[in-house]
Each structure stands twice: as structure tokens, then as C-alpha cells.
Design a protein around this motif. Structure first.
Motif, PDB file in Angstrom:
ATOM      1  N   ILE A  59     -47.034  56.164 -10.002  1.00 42.33           N
ATOM      2  CA  ILE A  59     -46.727  54.727  -9.984  1.00 42.33           C
ATOM      3  C   ILE A  59     -46.055  54.340  -8.675  1.00 42.33           C
ATOM      4  N   GLU A  80     -43.672  48.254 -14.717  1.00 36.93           N
ATOM      5  CA  GLU A  80     -43.288  48.574 -16.088  1.00 36.93           C
ATOM      6  C   GLU A  80     -41.998  47.832 -16.399  1.00 36.93           C
ATOM      7  N   TYR A 105     -39.780  42.987 -25.181  1.00 34.23           N
ATOM      8  CA  TYR A 105     -40.322  42.215 -24.058  1.00 34.23           C
ATOM      9  C   TYR A 105     -41.837  42.172 -24.123  1.00 34.23           C
ATOM     10  N   GLU A 113     -54.251  50.517  -9.540  1.00 31.00           N
ATOM     11  CA  GLU A 113     -54.900  51.739 -10.024  1.00 31.00           C
ATOM     12  C   GLU A 113     -56.382  51.710  -9.712  1.00 31.00           C
ATOM     13  N   ARG A 119     -58.396  50.010 -17.794  1.00 28.46           N
ATOM     14  CA  ARG A 119     -57.366  50.126 -16.772  1.00 28.46           C
ATOM     15  C   ARG A 119     -57.443  48.919 -15.865  1.00 28.46           C
ATOM     16  N   GLN A 125     -47.860  44.311 -21.311  1.00 30.68           N
ATOM     17  CA  GLN A 125     -47.198  45.261 -22.208  1.00 30.68           C
ATOM     18  C   GLN A 125     -46.405  44.520 -23.277  1.00 30.68           C
ATOM     19  N   TYR A 260     -37.852  59.228 -15.720  1.00 27.37           N
ATOM     20  CA  TYR A 260     -36.579  59.048 -16.433  1.00 27.37           C
ATOM     21  C   TYR A 260     -36.522  59.668 -17.827  1.00 27.37           C
ATOM     22  N   TYR A 261     -37.630  60.181 -18.311  1.00 26.58           N
ATOM     23  CA  TYR A 261     -37.632  60.686 -19.692  1.00 26.58           C
ATOM     24  C   TYR A 261     -36.917  62.018 -19.862  1.00 26.58           C
ATOM     25  N   VAL A 278     -54.506  55.913 -23.335  1.00 23.45           N
ATOM     26  CA  VAL A 278     -53.308  55.839 -24.165  1.00 23.45           C
ATOM     27  C   VAL A 278     -52.972  54.377 -24.450  1.00 23.45           C
ATOM     28  N   GLY A 281     -46.962  54.252 -24.759  1.00 22.03           N
ATOM     29  CA  GLY A 281     -46.176  55.385 -24.291  1.00 22.03           C
ATOM     30  C   GLY A 281     -44.706  55.075 -24.436  1.00 22.03           C
ATOM     31  N   GLY A 282     -43.916  56.123 -24.637  1.00 20.94           N
ATOM     32  CA  GLY A 282     -42.484  55.873 -24.758  1.00 20.94           C
ATOM     33  C   GLY A 282     -41.680  57.145 -24.738  1.00 20.94           C
ATOM     34  N   GLY A 283     -40.378  56.971 -24.831  1.00 19.48           N
ATOM     35  CA  GLY A 283     -39.513  58.140 -24.850  1.00 19.48           C
ATOM     36  C   GLY A 283     -38.064  57.785 -24.604  1.00 19.48           C
ATOM     37  N   TYR A 285     -34.436  58.047 -22.538  1.00 19.78           N
ATOM     38  CA  TYR A 285     -34.020  58.035 -21.107  1.00 19.78           C
ATOM     39  C   TYR A 285     -32.501  57.869 -21.019  1.00 19.78           C
ATOM     40  N   GLY A 301     -37.311  53.855 -25.977  1.00 21.69           N
ATOM     41  CA  GLY A 301     -38.171  52.703 -26.204  1.00 21.69           C
ATOM     42  C   GLY A 301     -39.627  53.067 -26.024  1.00 21.69           C
TER      43      GLY A 301
HETATM   44  P1  HAM Z   1     -46.511  53.788 -19.547  1.00 24.89           P
HETATM   45  O1  HAM Z   1     -47.067  54.894 -20.337  1.00 24.89           O
HETATM   46  O2  HAM Z   1     -46.571  53.892 -18.084  1.00 24.89           O
HETATM   47  O3  HAM Z   1     -45.003  53.613 -20.020  1.00 24.89           O
HETATM   48  O4  HAM Z   1     -47.211  52.452 -19.981  1.00 24.89           O
HETATM   49  C1  HAM Z   1     -47.239  52.062 -21.334  1.00 24.89           C
HETATM   50  C2  HAM Z   1     -48.620  51.603 -21.710  1.00 24.89           C
HETATM   51  O5  HAM Z   1     -49.059  50.563 -20.848  1.00 24.89           O
HETATM   52  C3  HAM Z   1     -49.695  52.659 -21.568  1.00 24.89           C
HETATM   53  O6  HAM Z   1     -49.682  53.515 -22.666  1.00 24.89           O
HETATM   54  C4  HAM Z   1     -50.952  51.816 -21.510  1.00 24.89           C
HETATM   55  O7  HAM Z   1     -51.399  51.455 -22.796  1.00 24.89           O
HETATM   56  C5  HAM Z   1     -50.493  50.588 -20.790  1.00 24.89           C
HETATM   57  N1  HAM Z   1     -50.948  50.641 -19.396  1.00 24.89           N
HETATM   58  C6  HAM Z   1     -50.400  51.324 -18.373  1.00 24.89           C
HETATM   59  N2  HAM Z   1     -51.118  51.152 -17.256  1.00 24.89           N
HETATM   60  C7  HAM Z   1     -52.147  50.340 -17.569  1.00 24.89           C
HETATM   61  C8  HAM Z   1     -53.265  49.782 -16.848  1.00 24.89           C
HETATM   62  N3  HAM Z   1     -53.424  49.990 -15.539  1.00 24.89           N
HETATM   63  N4  HAM Z   1     -54.129  48.986 -17.515  1.00 24.89           N
HETATM   64  C9  HAM Z   1     -53.975  48.749 -18.838  1.00 24.89           C
HETATM   65  N5  HAM Z   1     -52.948  49.239 -19.569  1.00 24.89           N
HETATM   66  C10 HAM Z   1     -52.053  50.027 -18.946  1.00 24.89           C
HETATM   67  C11 HAM Z   1     -44.166  52.658 -19.561  1.00 24.89           C
HETATM   68  O8  HAM Z   1     -44.501  51.714 -18.908  1.00 24.89           O
HETATM   69  C12 HAM Z   1     -42.747  52.813 -20.072  1.00 24.89           C
HETATM   70  N6  HAM Z   1     -41.921  51.753 -19.497  1.00 24.89           N
HETATM   71  C13 HAM Z   1     -42.724  52.766 -21.594  1.00 24.89           C
HETATM   72  C14 HAM Z   1     -41.339  52.900 -22.146  1.00 24.89           C
HETATM   73  C15 HAM Z   1     -40.577  51.929 -22.663  1.00 24.89           C
HETATM   74  N7  HAM Z   1     -40.639  54.008 -22.186  1.00 24.89           N
HETATM   75  C16 HAM Z   1     -39.454  53.763 -22.716  1.00 24.89           C
HETATM   76  N8  HAM Z   1     -39.413  52.485 -22.989  1.00 24.89           N
END
Ligand code: HAM
Length: 423
Positions: A59, A80, A105, A113, A119, A125, A260-261, A278, A281-283, A285, A301
Motif C-alpha cells: 500500500i 484505508e 465508518y 492497484e 479491484r 469500505q 500494525y496487526y 477478500v 479484512g481485519g485484526g 492493532y 476492527g
Molecule cells: P484491507 O484488507 O486492506 O484492510 O482492506 C479491507 C477490504 O477492503 C478488503 O478486504 C477488500 O474487500 C477491500 N479492498 C481493498 N482494496 C480494494 C480494491 N482495490 N478494490 C476493491 N476493494 C478493495 C484494511 O483496510 C484495514 N484498515 C481493515 C481494518 C480495520 N483492520 C482493522 N480495522
């Protein structure tokens, strides 16, 4: 013609209705568990993501939309939401509020990407964060909220996979072991993994290249290297989920693309999209807020990718939302236009979907229009109906119609729309 930016999308009606209903459902479930929405900026100082998501992650290294503003400050469109929540927590002194804090949120994220199915470069989100609770019960709650939301949408085929990453102190021991085990076959790893070897070796576990997968399959799982406390934590999470009937599967090689996980990490995959796509996603931190200069505040989260979620929505949810019946209001003649809008307002406020004809169509053309927009019924208002205080309600399926007093039109139309169409 000016075209949209590559990787962005227009969500058009009627699909947009699915998005609205998914978000309404999320609000309903999250509110019920005590989560309130936080609305954050879509741009933040670049440094926030470098220090939280991590410099060596895909990222930050390759996917951020980073630019200098007019004063030369480096800003980034948020890739994110968790980093922004942590920043906001510190900046607004949210630690002063009763803990734990439950936040949700919704909104767009940006990642540059490679283009492929599911994608996008701008995607949405839906997420929650639970801050200020370090217990296994907190992890169980977050997964329970996730499970409840997906169940409300009618999913029954999604799989939650989970792993234990241990604590940051365990990581050097794990990495040493991993490198020791992979060392003899290092040359067989793909070029990306060659780079990861020094920069972010944990990510080798996550590589999708078949040969890398084979090599990794024989290595010691990260959970086996985790300290006792971390192991007990994740085992307690699994036990709690089992007691609540939330099925999760251990995925010993699961690691995630954010630095951060620690301890509990998880993903949701859909058989319909395949395991590489996917949905969520979460975990946990627990060091993130402290690493950004705040107090030691643990957090956990998840974030769901709404674009992907909408793509695999269960048929029943889809047809209920898209099949909502319409009753079209058809004023005949210019004198009836305002009365038509007045009736449309009455029906709309009574909870019906009741668009009015406003382009001055004749009765015949108006009926044709109503058919085209998929109306189940029309309410016709001509000069004589207005004079009588009535309207003609016509069932377009059955071809029957009835004169109804204006005061009763909403109830009558409501009942009519609720009657099933006979085959
Ligand atoms: P992440 O796995 O990077 O986690 O993104 C979460 C979700 O966002 C992914 O599982 C996917 O469904 C969606 N996503 C990511 N990139 C794309 C993309 N380019 N196009 C479409 N969907 C996408 C996070 O972002 C962490 N902040 C989650 C989190 C919250 N962990 C703890 N709290």
C-alpha cells in the motif's frame, strides 16, 4: 467525451439502491451493538500512513495517491480507514470519553492497484473499530458484529478465516525461523518474494504464486512461535466464537498487508469470488495509537470492501431491494400537475415509491411511461377526479381500476402493491 478516471466507477440506479440498503443494514446492526459513525477526511498527511500501515507494505510502497498541495505539504488520499481513526482518536482526545469507544465508518478509499476483477482504484469500505479493550471478548464482539451484519444481508456461504500473528516481540524469532526453513529453497521463490525477503518477510506467507505457496506450506505456522499470552488470547477468541455459533476457520498462513496487526487477524472470503478476492479484512492493532504518539490504547476492527460485497449479495436481498414496487402518479392535463405532485408527496410520505409524471404526457403516453419504469400501478388524476376529490387507481398487472377517494389512495395503493402478481 470526458471519461472517468481508470479504476473509478459510476454506481448507477438501480444498483445504487443495493448500496444504500447495504449501508442502511450496516447502520442498523452497528448501531445496535453501540457503534456510532465517525466521518473523517479523505486526505491525510502522508506520514500518517507511512508510520501506521508501514513503509514496506504494498500500500505505502506502490499504491498511494500522494501529492504535494500548493504549499508543498505531502498529502495522501486515504488508502484505508484505521490510520485515520487512530489519528482522530489522538487529536480529539477521544481517550477522555468512556472506554471502550465503538466507531463505524463508511466511504471511499484510494489505492493505485493493478486493474483486475473486484479491484478498483477508488473503492468503498464499511468498517468498525473498537478502541480501548484488549480482552478476547473485544475480538469476539467485533467478529460477532461482522457475522451479524453478513447474516442480516442473507449470506450463508461466507467463510471467516483467522490466524494468530503473535506480538511484535515474537516477530524476529518467527522471521529467523522462516528464513531458516526457506533458506535452502530461497532461489525458487518468485521475484516479489525475493524483495520481501529483506523488506517484509512475513508477506512471503501471503504470496499467491503456486511454487511459493508450496514452499511456504511446510514452514512453521506463525502462531506456533507466538508467546503464551498471545496464544491464550486467540484461543479464547475462538472458544468465544464457537459458543456463539460463529463459525471461523484457522488459516495458519494468513498474514495481512498492513504492518500494525498483532495477535488476531482475519479475513472473509466468498466461494463465489474465490479465495483471492477478500471481502473483508481485519485484526488487532494494540500498538498503533502509541506508535502514532498517543497513549497505549488497544484496538481491533475490520473493513469490508463494499464494491465486492455488493457483487456477491444473496439473490433474496437483491430481488427484495430491486423489486420494490412503484406506483406512478399520472396527472392528466396542465391543470392537474400540481395536484399530481401533492398526491405524490402524500404517497411518498406514506412510505410508497410514487414518482409523478411531470413532462406533460397524455394519458396514453403516461401509461406507457409508467410501464417502462416498471410501475405496478398508476394513480390517474384528471379534471373530474380533482373536482370530486378522487383518483383512479389502476393495477397494471391485472388491468383493473377503481375510483378511490383521495384520502384513501395511500392505503389502497399500499395494499395493491403488497398483493402478489398471479402467474
Ligand atoms: P484491507 O484488507 O486492506 O484492510 O482492506 C479491507 C477490504 O477492503 C478488503 O478486504 C477488500 O474487500 C477491500 N479492498 C481493498 N482494496 C480494494 C480494491 N482495490 N478494490 C476493491 N476493494 C478493495 C484494511 O483496510 C484495514 N484498515 C481493515 C481494518 C480495520 N483492520 C482493522 N480495522
Amino acid at each position: 467525451m470526458i471519461r472517468k478516471v481508470k479504476g473509478t466507477r459510476d454506481v448507477l440506479p438501480p444498483d445504487s439502491r443495493l448500496w444504500v440498503e447495504v449501508e442502511n443494514t450496516a447502520h442498523g446492526v452497528f448501531d445496535g451493538f453501540g457503534y456510532d459513525e465517525i466521518r473523517m477526511p479523505v486526505m491525510e498527511p502522508t506520514e500518517l500512513y507511512v508510520r501506521s500501515v508501514g513503509e514496506d507494505t504494498d500500500i505505502v510502497a506502490k499504491e498511494m495517491y500522494t501529492f504535494a498541495d500548493r504549499k508543498g505539504r505531502s498529502l495522501t488520499l486515504r488508502p484505508e480507514g484505521t490510520a485515520g481513526v487512530a489519528r482522530s482518536f489522538i487529536e480529539n482526545g477521544l481517550g477522555q470519553r468512556p472506554q471502550p469507544l465503538r466507531l463505524s465508518y463508511f466511504g471511499p478509499m484510494f489505492r493505485y492497484e493493478k486493474m483486475q476483477r473486484g479491484r478498483y482504484r477508488q473503492f468503498s469500505q464499511i468498517g468498525i473499530e473498537l478502541l480501548g479493550a484488549a480482552t478476547p471478548a473485544a475480538d469476539v464482539e467485533v467478529l460477532l458484529v461482522l457475522h451479524s451484519f453478513l447474516a442480516e444481508l442473507g449470506f450463508d456461504d461466507l467463510v471467516i478465516v483467522l490466524n494468530n500473528l503473535g506480538d511484535p516481540e515474537d516477530r524476529p524469532i518467527f522471521i529467523e525461523r522462516l528464513k531458516g526453513e526457506l533458506g535452502p529453497s530461497r532461489a525458487e521463490l518468485c521475484s516479489d518474494c525475493q524483495r520481501r525477503w529483506d523488506a517484509n518477510p512475513l508477506r512471503i506467507l501471503d504470496c499467491k504464486v503456486p511454487r511459493c505457496r508450496e514452499l511456504v506450506a511446510d514452514t512453521t505456522p506463525v502462531a506456533d512461535v507466538a508467546n503464551e499470552e498471545a496464544r491464550a488470547h486467540v484461543e479464547a477468541v475462538e472458544k468465544g466464537l464457537e459458543e456463539l455459533g460463529v463459525r471461523v476457520r484457522r488459516a495458519p498462513r494468513l498474514v495481512r498487508g498492513l504492518d500494525y496487526y498483532l495477535r488476531t487477524v482475519f479475513e472473509v472470503v466468498s466461494p463465489a469470488l474465490g479465495e483471492d478476492t477478500v471481502i473483508c479484512g481485519g485484526g488487532r492493532y494494540d500498538r498503533l495509537i502509541a506508535d502514532l504518539g498517543g497513549a497505549q490504547v488497544p484496538g481491533i476492527g475490520f473493513a469490508i470492501g463494499e464494491d465486492r460485497l455488493v457483487e456477491v449479495l444473496p439473490d433474496a436481498f437483491r430481488s427484495e431491494v430491486l423489486g420494490r414496487p412503484i406506483v406512478a402518479v399520472l396527472p392528466v392535463g396542465p391543470e392537474a400537475a400540481t395536484a399530481g405532485l401533492s398526491l405524490s408527496r402524500r404517497l411518498a410520505l406514506a412510505g410508497l415509491k410514487a414518482p409523478a409524471e411531470v413532462t406533460g404526457r397524455s394519458l396514453k403516453a403516461g401509461l406507457k411511461w409508467a410501464g417502462k419504469i416498471g410501475a405496478r400501478a398508476v394513480v390517474i388524476l384528471g379534471a373530474s377526479e380533482i373536482a370530486d376529490g378522487t383518483a383512479i387507481v389502476r393495477d397494471l398487472e391485472k388491468g383493473e381500476q377503481k375510483v378511490v377517494p383521495l384520502d384513501d389512495v395511500a392505503d389502497y395503493a399500499h395494499d395493491l402493491l403488497a398483493t402478489p402478481i398471479e402467474a
